[in-house]
Design a protein around this motif. Structure first.
Motif, PDB file in Angstrom:
ATOM      1  N   ASN A 103       0.789  -1.274  -0.064  1.00  0.00           N
ATOM      2  CA  ASN A 103      -0.035   0.040  -0.028  1.00  0.00           C
ATOM      3  C   ASN A 103       1.084   1.240  -0.043  1.00  0.00           C
ATOM      4  O   ASN A 103       0.227   2.459  -0.498  1.00  0.00           O
ATOM      5  CB  ASN A 103      -0.969  -0.122   1.129  1.00  0.00           C
ATOM      6  CG  ASN A 103      -2.088  -0.855   1.015  1.00  0.00           C
ATOM      7  OD1 ASN A 103      -2.136  -1.441  -0.072  1.00  0.00           O
ATOM      8  ND2 ASN A 103      -2.654  -1.519   2.306  1.00  0.00           N
ATOM      9  N   ALA A 104       2.118   1.092   0.572  1.00  0.00           N
ATOM     10  CA  ALA A 104       3.012   2.295   0.443  1.00  0.00           C
ATOM     11  C   ALA A 104       3.602   2.263  -0.763  1.00  0.00           C
ATOM     12  O   ALA A 104       4.651   3.357  -0.797  1.00  0.00           O
ATOM     13  CB  ALA A 104       3.846   2.276   1.735  1.00  0.00           C
ATOM     14  N   GLY A 105       3.379   1.539  -1.615  1.00  0.00           N
ATOM     15  CA  GLY A 105       4.117   1.373  -2.905  1.00  0.00           C
ATOM     16  C   GLY A 105       5.703   0.812  -3.064  1.00  0.00           C
ATOM     17  O   GLY A 105       6.452   0.825  -3.748  1.00  0.00           O
ATOM     18  N   ASP A 106       5.989   0.270  -1.804  1.00  0.00           N
ATOM     19  CA  ASP A 106       7.285  -0.532  -1.782  1.00  0.00           C
ATOM     20  C   ASP A 106       7.247  -1.850  -2.035  1.00  0.00           C
ATOM     21  O   ASP A 106       6.947  -2.925  -1.013  1.00  0.00           O
ATOM     22  CB  ASP A 106       7.875  -0.363  -0.176  1.00  0.00           C
ATOM     23  CG  ASP A 106       9.192  -0.703  -0.245  1.00  0.00           C
ATOM     24  OD1 ASP A 106      10.041  -1.157  -1.250  1.00  0.00           O
ATOM     25  OD2 ASP A 106      10.078  -0.714   0.664  1.00  0.00           O
ATOM     26  N   HIS A 107       6.866  -2.096  -3.489  1.00  0.00           N
ATOM     27  CA  HIS A 107       6.777  -3.542  -3.992  1.00  0.00           C
ATOM     28  C   HIS A 107       7.691  -4.656  -3.750  1.00  0.00           C
ATOM     29  O   HIS A 107       7.431  -5.774  -3.652  1.00  0.00           O
ATOM     30  CB  HIS A 107       6.201  -3.435  -5.384  1.00  0.00           C
ATOM     31  CG  HIS A 107       4.796  -2.501  -5.450  1.00  0.00           C
ATOM     32  ND1 HIS A 107       4.025  -2.898  -4.787  1.00  0.00           N
ATOM     33  CD2 HIS A 107       4.783  -1.123  -6.055  1.00  0.00           C
ATOM     34  CE1 HIS A 107       2.975  -1.889  -5.093  1.00  0.00           C
ATOM     35  NE2 HIS A 107       3.308  -1.020  -5.987  1.00  0.00           N
ATOM     36  N   ASP A 108       8.871  -4.160  -3.986  1.00  0.00           N
ATOM     37  CA  ASP A 108      10.088  -5.087  -3.685  1.00  0.00           C
ATOM     38  C   ASP A 108      10.082  -5.543  -2.230  1.00  0.00           C
ATOM     39  O   ASP A 108      10.293  -6.794  -2.115  1.00  0.00           O
ATOM     40  CB  ASP A 108      11.423  -4.387  -4.017  1.00  0.00           C
ATOM     41  CG  ASP A 108      11.525  -3.830  -5.439  1.00  0.00           C
ATOM     42  OD1 ASP A 108      10.947  -4.482  -6.283  1.00  0.00           O
ATOM     43  OD2 ASP A 108      12.385  -2.876  -5.992  1.00  0.00           O
ATOM     44  N   ALA A 109      10.107  -4.727  -1.379  1.00  0.00           N
ATOM     45  CA  ALA A 109       9.999  -5.106   0.185  1.00  0.00           C
ATOM     46  C   ALA A 109       8.790  -5.773   0.283  1.00  0.00           C
ATOM     47  O   ALA A 109       8.699  -7.054   1.206  1.00  0.00           O
ATOM     48  CB  ALA A 109       9.908  -4.094   0.933  1.00  0.00           C
ATOM     49  N   SER A 110       7.567  -5.615  -0.290  1.00  0.00           N
ATOM     50  CA  SER A 110       6.499  -6.293  -0.229  1.00  0.00           C
ATOM     51  C   SER A 110       6.496  -7.718  -0.735  1.00  0.00           C
ATOM     52  O   SER A 110       6.105  -8.756   0.053  1.00  0.00           O
ATOM     53  CB  SER A 110       5.180  -5.786  -0.644  1.00  0.00           C
ATOM     54  OG  SER A 110       3.951  -6.630  -0.566  1.00  0.00           O
ATOM     55  N   VAL A 111       6.943  -7.919  -1.673  1.00  0.00           N
ATOM     56  CA  VAL A 111       7.265  -9.138  -2.502  1.00  0.00           C
ATOM     57  C   VAL A 111       8.233 -10.078  -1.640  1.00  0.00           C
ATOM     58  O   VAL A 111       8.025 -11.337  -1.274  1.00  0.00           O
ATOM     59  CB  VAL A 111       7.839  -9.092  -3.900  1.00  0.00           C
ATOM     60  CG1 VAL A 111       8.196 -10.378  -4.307  1.00  0.00           C
ATOM     61  CG2 VAL A 111       6.770  -8.510  -4.788  1.00  0.00           C
ATOM     62  N   ALA A 112       9.377  -9.468  -0.892  1.00  0.00           N
ATOM     63  CA  ALA A 112      10.234 -10.338  -0.168  1.00  0.00           C
ATOM     64  C   ALA A 112       9.529 -10.571   1.279  1.00  0.00           C
ATOM     65  O   ALA A 112       9.454 -11.671   1.475  1.00  0.00           O
ATOM     66  CB  ALA A 112      11.244  -9.374   0.163  1.00  0.00           C
ATOM     67  N   THR A 113       8.648  -9.720   1.785  1.00  0.00           N
ATOM     68  CA  THR A 113       8.243 -10.074   3.056  1.00  0.00           C
ATOM     69  C   THR A 113       7.176 -11.159   2.699  1.00  0.00           C
ATOM     70  O   THR A 113       6.964 -12.168   3.723  1.00  0.00           O
ATOM     71  CB  THR A 113       7.373  -8.677   3.849  1.00  0.00           C
ATOM     72  OG1 THR A 113       8.405  -7.777   3.970  1.00  0.00           O
ATOM     73  CG2 THR A 113       6.800  -8.944   4.858  1.00  0.00           C
ATOM     74  N   LEU A 114       6.260 -10.993   1.821  1.00  0.00           N
ATOM     75  CA  LEU A 114       5.289 -12.234   1.689  1.00  0.00           C
ATOM     76  C   LEU A 114       5.841 -13.260   1.193  1.00  0.00           C
ATOM     77  O   LEU A 114       5.116 -14.498   1.529  1.00  0.00           O
ATOM     78  CB  LEU A 114       4.281 -11.602   0.280  1.00  0.00           C
ATOM     79  CG  LEU A 114       3.425 -10.294   0.784  1.00  0.00           C
ATOM     80  CD1 LEU A 114       2.913  -9.791  -0.338  1.00  0.00           C
ATOM     81  CD2 LEU A 114       2.431 -10.563   1.862  1.00  0.00           C
TER      82      LEU A 114
END
Length: 80
Positions: free
Chosen positions: A59-70
């Motif tokens: 939601n914050a637009g940090d998709h690289d971090a999101s993909v890694a976290t998920l």
């Protein structure tokens, strides 16, 4: 010049495709949680925290971090 413009347009068009990868991963996690798991309470809590953090990053637009976290949550659930 036209090639550079075309390349830039393709890059911009591809960006939303990466953004939509996060929701797909969140759906996989949600489905696995709904189906039930043999994870310990501590691991289940960690998966839920990772899932929430991944959504917040998305939601914050940090998709690289999101993909890694998920991906860490999916790994704990045994999702490929």
């Amino acid at each position: 010049m036209i090639r550079h413009a075309l390349a830039a347009a393709l890059c911009l068009a591809a960006a939303p495709a990466f953004a939509f990868h996060c929701p797909a991963d969140m759906q996989k996690i949600d489905a696995a949680l709904a189906a039930g798991t043999s994870l310990s309470d501590a691991d289940l809590s960690a998966v839920r925290e990772l899932r929430a953090a991944g959504e917040a990053q998305h939601n914050a637009g940090d998709h690289d971090a999101s993909v890694a976290t998920l991906a860490r949550a999916m790994e704990m659930l045994g999702i490929q």
